[in-house]
Design an enzyme around this catalytic site. Structure first.
Site, PDB file in Angstrom:
ATOM      1  N   GLY A   1       0.831  -1.200   0.000  1.00 48.10           N
ATOM      2  CA  GLY A   1       0.000   0.000   0.000  1.00 48.10           C
ATOM      3  C   GLY A   1       0.865   1.249   0.000  1.00 48.10           C
ATOM      4  O   GLY A   1       2.037   1.212  -0.379  1.00 48.10           O
TER       5      GLY A   1
ATOM      6  N   ASN B   1       3.902  -8.546  -1.808  1.00 48.29           N
ATOM      7  CA  ASN B   1       2.529  -8.070  -1.972  1.00 48.29           C
ATOM      8  C   ASN B   1       1.733  -9.157  -2.685  1.00 48.29           C
ATOM      9  O   ASN B   1       2.256  -9.862  -3.548  1.00 48.29           O
ATOM     10  CB  ASN B   1       2.491  -6.778  -2.788  1.00 48.29           C
ATOM     11  CG  ASN B   1       1.139  -6.084  -2.706  1.00 48.29           C
ATOM     12  OD1 ASN B   1       0.633  -5.836  -1.621  1.00 48.29           O
ATOM     13  ND2 ASN B   1       0.550  -5.771  -3.848  1.00 48.29           N
ATOM     14  N   LYS B   2       0.461  -9.292  -2.337  1.00 55.64           N
ATOM     15  CA  LYS B   2      -0.315 -10.396  -2.913  1.00 55.64           C
ATOM     16  C   LYS B   2      -0.695 -10.149  -4.371  1.00 55.64           C
ATOM     17  O   LYS B   2      -1.025 -11.091  -5.088  1.00 55.64           O
ATOM     18  CB  LYS B   2      -1.564 -10.676  -2.084  1.00 55.64           C
ATOM     19  CG  LYS B   2      -2.560  -9.545  -1.991  1.00 55.64           C
ATOM     20  CD  LYS B   2      -3.714  -9.977  -1.077  1.00 55.64           C
ATOM     21  CE  LYS B   2      -4.690  -8.849  -0.831  1.00 55.64           C
ATOM     22  NZ  LYS B   2      -5.783  -9.259   0.087  1.00 55.64           N
TER      23      LYS B   2
ATOM     24  N   GLU C   1     -17.284  10.527   0.295  1.00 54.51           N
ATOM     25  CA  GLU C   1     -16.740  10.559  -1.065  1.00 54.51           C
ATOM     26  C   GLU C   1     -17.472   9.576  -1.975  1.00 54.51           C
ATOM     27  O   GLU C   1     -17.695   9.851  -3.154  1.00 54.51           O
ATOM     28  CB  GLU C   1     -15.237  10.261  -1.033  1.00 54.51           C
ATOM     29  CG  GLU C   1     -14.435  11.391  -0.391  1.00 54.51           C
ATOM     30  CD  GLU C   1     -12.944  11.267  -0.606  1.00 54.51           C
ATOM     31  OE1 GLU C   1     -12.292  12.290  -0.890  1.00 54.51           O
ATOM     32  OE2 GLU C   1     -12.420  10.140  -0.501  1.00 54.51           O
TER      33      GLU C   1
END
Length: 400
Positions: A12, A37-38, A169
């Site tokens: 991230g 990271n996956k 948002e």
């Protein structure tokens, strides 16, 4: 003497920027840097609400890791972290394991359901490319079914649980998207209900009152309904049941009511608060001077108000800069580690196309000026991640 191994878990904002900064702070012979990271891509979490509503294609939000990182400098392993063996300096993956000398935990967050029954089973969440793609396709499918299935009202009722930044948002994007869906599927706009439900007494709790009033007025004018001071007691396959006992039926329930630190951190045996670790001032794990925590899993207290800073992209990016310098100090030598200090550069919440609210410094921003600032902030991150080429490839270059 072998090079120290630095292992970053999670791609991230905190993980990616840590990899970028370590690549700049350390030389090739200083350390071996690995990112796990996956997925083979990173995504801008702050754009996911647009993908979920269908106002921005998810491929705009997705950034391939080999486009952002110099893979001659940073090793990339695409795999899923299963377990952190903190005392053995090992991380267990679905397809193997990795050892480390220094670990950087940047695993992101899990949805916080506050124990509300049925949320995990029946509500969607805005948390990944796959999850928002599912939300968009589900909403489109419900609208497509409306005129073919007896015009059932619940098919075009959309409930958004939580009126924090993500919730506001998202309903802002829905305010833009719903008229397009109505035109496409021959549904009168006044038939569609988008209901934002918030347990707290106010929308955007803790935000400037004048800006909140502007946001509510803007969104209500565009067809968004608000139920504040209204806890959800239960979520089921038909919709939600409020604390008052009232039931609101909806085929789509999207939960945006909060996050907690990744479950793997708590499962590793670290002391946490809602899955987040109260880190030392230099971002290290208490009791483990070879483990750093950045991003959503790191809890840092705002001493002015004695409350934790919310886990945002802005704080994760700043943590990565401090981490990079501290790792350089540890590996090369050079004195005491730097304490992390958060510098709030402002906060902007989008309300849809061309509309936003925000505070930058002491200045309040409304409407188009706030929307332009939001794009500047987003483009700045892309620049920090990959320079001008990344901005040109992925940025929102049209400010108005």
């Amino acid at each position: 003497m072998s090079k120290p191994k630095i292992l970053i878990i999670g791609g991230g904002y905190g993980g990616m920027m840590s990899a970028v900064r370590l690549g700049k702070e350390l030389g090739t012979n200083d350390a071996e840097i690995t990112l796990v990271n996956k997925h083979n891509y990173h995504y801008q979490t702050t754009w996911l609400h647009e993908n979920a509503a269908g106002t921005l294609h998810h491929d705009r939000t997705r950034i391939m890791i080999d486009d952002a990182l110099n893979l001659n400098r940073v090793n990339f392993v695409q795999d899923t972290v299963v377990e952190i063996k903190k005392d053995e300096k090992r991380v267990i993956l679905e397809n193997g394991e990795l050892t480390y000398d220094y670990l950087i935990i940047a695993l992101g967050s899990d949805p916080e359901t506050f124990g509300i029954p049925g949320l995990k089973e029946h509500a969607y969440s805005i948390r990944s490319i796959n999850s928002v793609r599912e939300i968009r396709e589900h909403i489109d499918y419900c609208f497509a079914r409306y005129n073919n299935e007896g015009q059932k009202q619940d098919l075009i009722n959309i409930i958004v649980g939580g009126a924090g930044f993500t919730g506001i948002e998202f309903v802002g994007e829905l305010a833009d998207r719903v008229p397009e869906l109505c035109k496409e599927y021959d549904i009168p706009r006044e038939k569609v209900r988008v209901i934002n439900i918030e347990a707290a007494p106010n929308v955007l709790p803790g935000f400037d009152e004048e800006l909140v009033e502007y946001a509510i007025n803007n969104l209500e004018r565009r067809g968004i309904e608000f139920l504040v001071n209204t806890p959800i007691k239960e979520c089921n396959e038909d919709g939600v049941i409020l604390a008052s006992g009232e039931e609101i039926k909806a085929a789509t329930v999207v939960w945006t009511g909060g996050v907690r630190g990744n479950h793997l951190v708590e499962e590793a045996g670290f002391e946490t608060m809602r899955g987040r670790v109260k880190v030392e001032k230099d971002l290290r794990m208490p009791g483990y001077d070879y483990i750093f925590v950045v991003g959503d899993c790191a809890l840092i207290i705002n001493e002015e108000i004695n409350r934790p800073y919310p886990p945002t992209a802005q704080i994760a990016i700043q943590q990565a800069y401090t981490l990079g310098r501290n790792m350089k100090t540890l590996i090369k030598g050079g004195g005491q580690l730097e304490e992390f200090t958060f510098h709030n550069k402002g906060t902007v919440a989008s309300l849809g196309k061309g509309e936003a609210i925000g505070v930058v410094g002491n200045k309040k921003l409304f409407g188009t000026s706030a929307s332009a600032m939001k794009k500047v902030i987003d483009n700045r991150y892309l620049f920090l991640l990959g320079g001008v080429p990344m901005v040109l490839k992925k940025g929102k270059l049209k400010l108005f």
